[in-house]
Scaffold this motif. Structure first.
Motif, PDB file in Angstrom:
ATOM      1  N   PHE A 216       0.554  12.762  12.430  1.00  0.00           N
ATOM      2  CA  PHE A 216       1.158  11.564  11.843  1.00  0.00           C
ATOM      3  C   PHE A 216       1.704  10.594  12.877  1.00  0.00           C
ATOM      4  N   THR A 217       2.206  11.105  14.002  1.00  0.00           N
ATOM      5  CA  THR A 217       2.740  10.160  14.982  1.00  0.00           C
ATOM      6  C   THR A 217       1.632   9.286  15.562  1.00  0.00           C
ATOM      7  N   GLU A 218       0.501   9.891  15.866  1.00  0.00           N
ATOM      8  CA  GLU A 218      -0.623   9.112  16.390  1.00  0.00           C
ATOM      9  C   GLU A 218      -1.130   8.114  15.362  1.00  0.00           C
ATOM     10  N   VAL A 219      -1.171   8.556  14.098  1.00  0.00           N
ATOM     11  CA  VAL A 219      -1.657   7.667  13.033  1.00  0.00           C
ATOM     12  C   VAL A 219      -0.720   6.473  12.843  1.00  0.00           C
ATOM     13  N   LEU A 220       0.587   6.731  12.821  1.00  0.00           N
ATOM     14  CA  LEU A 220       1.532   5.628  12.627  1.00  0.00           C
ATOM     15  C   LEU A 220       1.528   4.683  13.823  1.00  0.00           C
ATOM     16  N   ASN A 221       1.387   5.239  15.016  1.00  0.00           N
ATOM     17  CA  ASN A 221       1.258   4.362  16.185  1.00  0.00           C
ATOM     18  C   ASN A 221      -0.004   3.501  16.090  1.00  0.00           C
TER      19      ASN A 221
ATOM     20  N   ASP B 147       5.196   8.282   1.835  1.00  0.00           N
ATOM     21  CA  ASP B 147       6.205   9.258   1.429  1.00  0.00           C
ATOM     22  C   ASP B 147       5.841  10.649   1.954  1.00  0.00           C
ATOM     23  N   GLU B 148       6.844  11.356   2.520  1.00  0.00           N
ATOM     24  CA  GLU B 148       6.679  12.689   3.115  1.00  0.00           C
ATOM     25  C   GLU B 148       5.563  12.669   4.159  1.00  0.00           C
ATOM     26  N   VAL B 149       5.722  11.773   5.122  1.00  0.00           N
ATOM     27  CA  VAL B 149       4.661  11.508   6.091  1.00  0.00           C
ATOM     28  C   VAL B 149       4.428  12.688   7.031  1.00  0.00           C
ATOM     29  N   GLN B 150       5.355  13.629   7.123  1.00  0.00           N
ATOM     30  CA  GLN B 150       5.143  14.766   8.005  1.00  0.00           C
ATOM     31  C   GLN B 150       3.961  15.625   7.558  1.00  0.00           C
ATOM     32  N   LEU B 151       3.509  15.441   6.305  1.00  0.00           N
ATOM     33  CA  LEU B 151       2.353  16.191   5.808  1.00  0.00           C
ATOM     34  C   LEU B 151       1.026  15.584   6.249  1.00  0.00           C
ATOM     35  N   LEU B 152       1.068  14.382   6.793  1.00  0.00           N
ATOM     36  CA  LEU B 152      -0.140  13.732   7.314  1.00  0.00           C
ATOM     37  C   LEU B 152      -0.472  14.326   8.681  1.00  0.00           C
ATOM     38  N   GLY B 153      -1.684  14.770   8.859  1.00  0.00           N
ATOM     39  CA  GLY B 153      -2.084  15.338  10.134  1.00  0.00           C
ATOM     40  C   GLY B 153      -1.947  14.327  11.264  1.00  0.00           C
TER      41      GLY B 153
ATOM     42  N   SER C 189      -3.075  13.373  -3.513  1.00  0.00           N
ATOM     43  CA  SER C 189      -3.126  12.760  -2.183  1.00  0.00           C
ATOM     44  C   SER C 189      -3.499  13.748  -1.088  1.00  0.00           C
ATOM     45  N   LYS C 190      -3.815  14.980  -1.459  1.00  0.00           N
ATOM     46  CA  LYS C 190      -4.071  15.999  -0.444  1.00  0.00           C
ATOM     47  C   LYS C 190      -5.175  15.596   0.519  1.00  0.00           C
ATOM     48  N   GLU C 191      -6.244  15.000   0.019  1.00  0.00           N
ATOM     49  CA  GLU C 191      -7.365  14.643   0.896  1.00  0.00           C
ATOM     50  C   GLU C 191      -6.949  13.606   1.939  1.00  0.00           C
ATOM     51  N   TYR C 192      -5.926  12.811   1.617  1.00  0.00           N
ATOM     52  CA  TYR C 192      -5.500  11.752   2.549  1.00  0.00           C
ATOM     53  C   TYR C 192      -4.620  12.285   3.666  1.00  0.00           C
ATOM     54  N   ARG C 193      -4.306  13.572   3.634  1.00  0.00           N
ATOM     55  CA  ARG C 193      -3.569  14.154   4.747  1.00  0.00           C
ATOM     56  C   ARG C 193      -4.444  14.261   5.994  1.00  0.00           C
ATOM     57  N   ASP C 194      -5.735  14.170   5.783  1.00  0.00           N
ATOM     58  CA  ASP C 194      -6.667  14.122   6.914  1.00  0.00           C
ATOM     59  C   ASP C 194      -6.567  12.741   7.554  1.00  0.00           C
ATOM     60  N   PRO C 195      -6.238  12.651   8.852  1.00  0.00           N
ATOM     61  CA  PRO C 195      -6.028  11.346   9.497  1.00  0.00           C
ATOM     62  C   PRO C 195      -7.196  10.388   9.334  1.00  0.00           C
ATOM     63  N   LYS C 196      -8.414  10.880   9.479  1.00  0.00           N
ATOM     64  CA  LYS C 196      -9.577   9.999   9.379  1.00  0.00           C
ATOM     65  C   LYS C 196      -9.729   9.447   7.960  1.00  0.00           C
TER      66      LYS C 196
ATOM     67  N   ILE D  40       0.856  -1.186   0.000  1.00  0.00           N
ATOM     68  CA  ILE D  40       0.000   0.000   0.000  1.00  0.00           C
ATOM     69  C   ILE D  40       0.892   1.234   0.000  1.00  0.00           C
ATOM     70  N   GLU D  41       0.727   2.105  -0.992  1.00  0.00           N
ATOM     71  CA  GLU D  41       1.583   3.281  -1.132  1.00  0.00           C
ATOM     72  C   GLU D  41       0.776   4.567  -0.984  1.00  0.00           C
ATOM     73  N   MET D  42       1.419   5.581  -0.433  1.00  0.00           N
ATOM     74  CA  MET D  42       0.791   6.892  -0.358  1.00  0.00           C
ATOM     75  C   MET D  42       1.880   7.968  -0.373  1.00  0.00           C
ATOM     76  N   ASP D  43       1.771   8.890  -1.340  1.00  0.00           N
ATOM     77  CA  ASP D  43       2.687  10.033  -1.434  1.00  0.00           C
ATOM     78  C   ASP D  43       1.930  11.269  -0.959  1.00  0.00           C
ATOM     79  N   PHE D  44       2.185  11.684   0.273  1.00  0.00           N
ATOM     80  CA  PHE D  44       1.438  12.809   0.838  1.00  0.00           C
ATOM     81  C   PHE D  44       1.832  14.144   0.218  1.00  0.00           C
ATOM     82  N   ASP D  45       2.897  14.164  -0.548  1.00  0.00           N
ATOM     83  CA  ASP D  45       3.341  15.392  -1.201  1.00  0.00           C
ATOM     84  C   ASP D  45       2.668  15.592  -2.550  1.00  0.00           C
ATOM     85  N   GLY D  46       1.959  14.562  -3.031  1.00  0.00           N
ATOM     86  CA  GLY D  46       1.317  14.637  -4.335  1.00  0.00           C
ATOM     87  C   GLY D  46      -0.016  15.370  -4.300  1.00  0.00           C
ATOM     88  N   TYR D  47      -0.346  16.016  -5.393  1.00  0.00           N
ATOM     89  CA  TYR D  47      -1.602  16.772  -5.465  1.00  0.00           C
ATOM     90  C   TYR D  47      -2.802  15.863  -5.271  1.00  0.00           C
TER      91      TYR D  47
END
Length: 417
Positions: free
Chosen positions: A100-105, A92-98, A64-71, A55-62
């Motif tokens: 992100f630490t809670e989501v990755l945990n 990729d560029e996970v710091q753009l995910l809202g 993928s913007k909607e997926y920066r929302d954690p929910k 499963i791939e996700m590039d948070f820097d891509g146009y």
């Protein structure tokens, strides 16, 4: 041309199956995304992992913007994982995910996922990985191409390769360009439009001209001792600009957090303690540094020291600037307290070595000057002098390992000879 980045791939492979989030950090454009999404993904596929389990996700891509929302992102993951078999999540560029630490945990608690991510800023430094991931974050600190990696794609001998590497650095996109103008244009543009702009935006810097002036000061003074007070005084004397020591400290932290510069602090070898405020700042990439200087200040001595520092850090050493207090007899025959400098005090676990960088040793006097500080150290750890030319690796009569920079850079075990 593809750079294999074998060392970093091996670290990713070694972490497979663990309950750690594998986080690739490093300066923008050093190859993190390519390592994760191309090299490592290819390894997974070649190892028999079905494509649908990656499963791939590039948070820097146009797109993928909607997926920066954690929910939104977690809903996407829940739909993608359809059974209890293992899935590999590449972010990729996970710091753009809202959050992100809670989501990755949250992800690693699912049990059947293996999580990998890249990130490019201060929120993904080692201290944050340790604290925010509660001991379940594994940092893989990626750097621009080492000289040995650079030579994988260089069509020429090591001396010509070193000259080009010292001038244009090791960003993969630069190394793959053959035309020198294209190299210089890329470096100049990426420094101003990516690195500086990113620091200003992320940190809300109001007086960008002061930040840029600080960058110029550091680039002009690589491998030279300085401190925030000295830098503030430089602003007053040369730029006719008043800036406080506190502001300089803040801006220095921004530049370190962006991975553009690294700091080596002074260490009293005999007293076994860190001393004073002076430190040396090294550019993470000499090409970026030279571009900032419009390729005018090509001081071989300082660039050699910077390249050696970067290589040591890439090999996993902690690197300090050594200070050795000792007694020295002056011209009048009186003994006086003196301080000798060692370019690098390098530590890795129980291993330590002391290194002097010297462009050349044309005579006995210069050799004596470089080795005196090493000989003042009264322990049995390895002592090394690295020059640009002149020496095949050997130990001299004082037990100091002498070698040229090419052998050092091309052989990861050179310091253990």
């Amino acid at each position: 041309m593809e750079y294999a980045r074998k060392e970093y791939l091996e670290k990713l492979i070694a972490g497979m199956g663990s309950d750690q989030v594998k986080i690739i950090t490093g300066i923008r454009r050093c190859g993190k995304s390519y390592l994760l999404n191309t090299i490592f993904k290819r390894y997974l596929l070649d190892s028999g992992i079905p494509r649908e389990r990656i499963i791939e996700m590039d948070f820097d891509g146009y797109r993928s913007k909607e997926y920066r929302d954690p929910k939104v992102f977690l809903d996407f993951i829940d739909k993608a994982i359809t059974d209890s078999d293992r899935y590999y999540i590449l972010l990729d560029e996970v710091q753009l995910l809202g959050s992100f630490t809670e989501v990755l945990n949250e992800l690693i608690h699912m049990g059947n996922v293996d999580v990998y991510a890249t990130g490019s800023n201060a929120r993904l430094l080692s201290k944050d990985i340790v604290t925010e991931f509660r001991g379940r974050g594994d940092e893989i600190a990626m750097r621009p191409l080492s000289f040995s990696e650079f030579m994988e794609g260089y069509e020429g001998d090591k001396r010509d390769g070193y000259t080009e590497y010292a001038m244009y650095g090791g960003l993969p996109a630069v190394a793959m360009r053959k035309d020198m103008k294209r190299k210089t244009d890329y470096l100049s543009n990426v420094f101003n439009e990516t690195y500086i702009a990113d620091i200003i935006e992320r940190n809300g810097v109001q007086y960008s001209s002061d930040l840029e002036q600080l960058v110029n000061v550091l680039c002009s003074n690589i491998s030279g001792l300085t401190n925030p007070t000295k830098i503030a005084n430089t602003f007053k004397s040369s730029a006719h600009c008043t800036i406080s020591r506190q502001t300089v400290e803040k801006y220095l932290s921004y530049l370190e957090d962006s991975f553009l510069f690294e700091k080596a602090v002074r260490y009293d070898v005999k007293g076994r303690r860190y001393i004073g405020a002076d430190a040396k700042y090294y550019a993470i990439d000499t090409g970026l540094r030279n571009a900032r200087m419009n390729f005018r200040q090509f001081e071989e001595t300082h660039l050699l020291e910077n390249i050696i520092y970067n290589e040591l850090r890439g090999r996993g050493y902690g690197v300090d600037v050594g200070v050795v207090p000792a007694q020295r007899k002056d011209a009048d025959g009186k003994w006086r307290r003196a301080t000798y400098e060692i370019d690098f005090v390098c530590n890795s676990g129980s291993e330590r070595c002391y290194i002097q960088s010297a462009l050349a040793l044309p005579d006995r006097e210069k050799l004596q000057q470089e080795q005196t500080s090493l000989m003042k150290v009264d322990d049995s750890f390895r002592k090394v002098i690295i020059t640009k030319e002149g020496f095949e690796p050997h130990y001299n009569e004082n037990g100091i390992l002498m070698m040229n920079v090419y052998d050092f850079l091309l052989d990861r075990n050179a310091l253990k000879l």
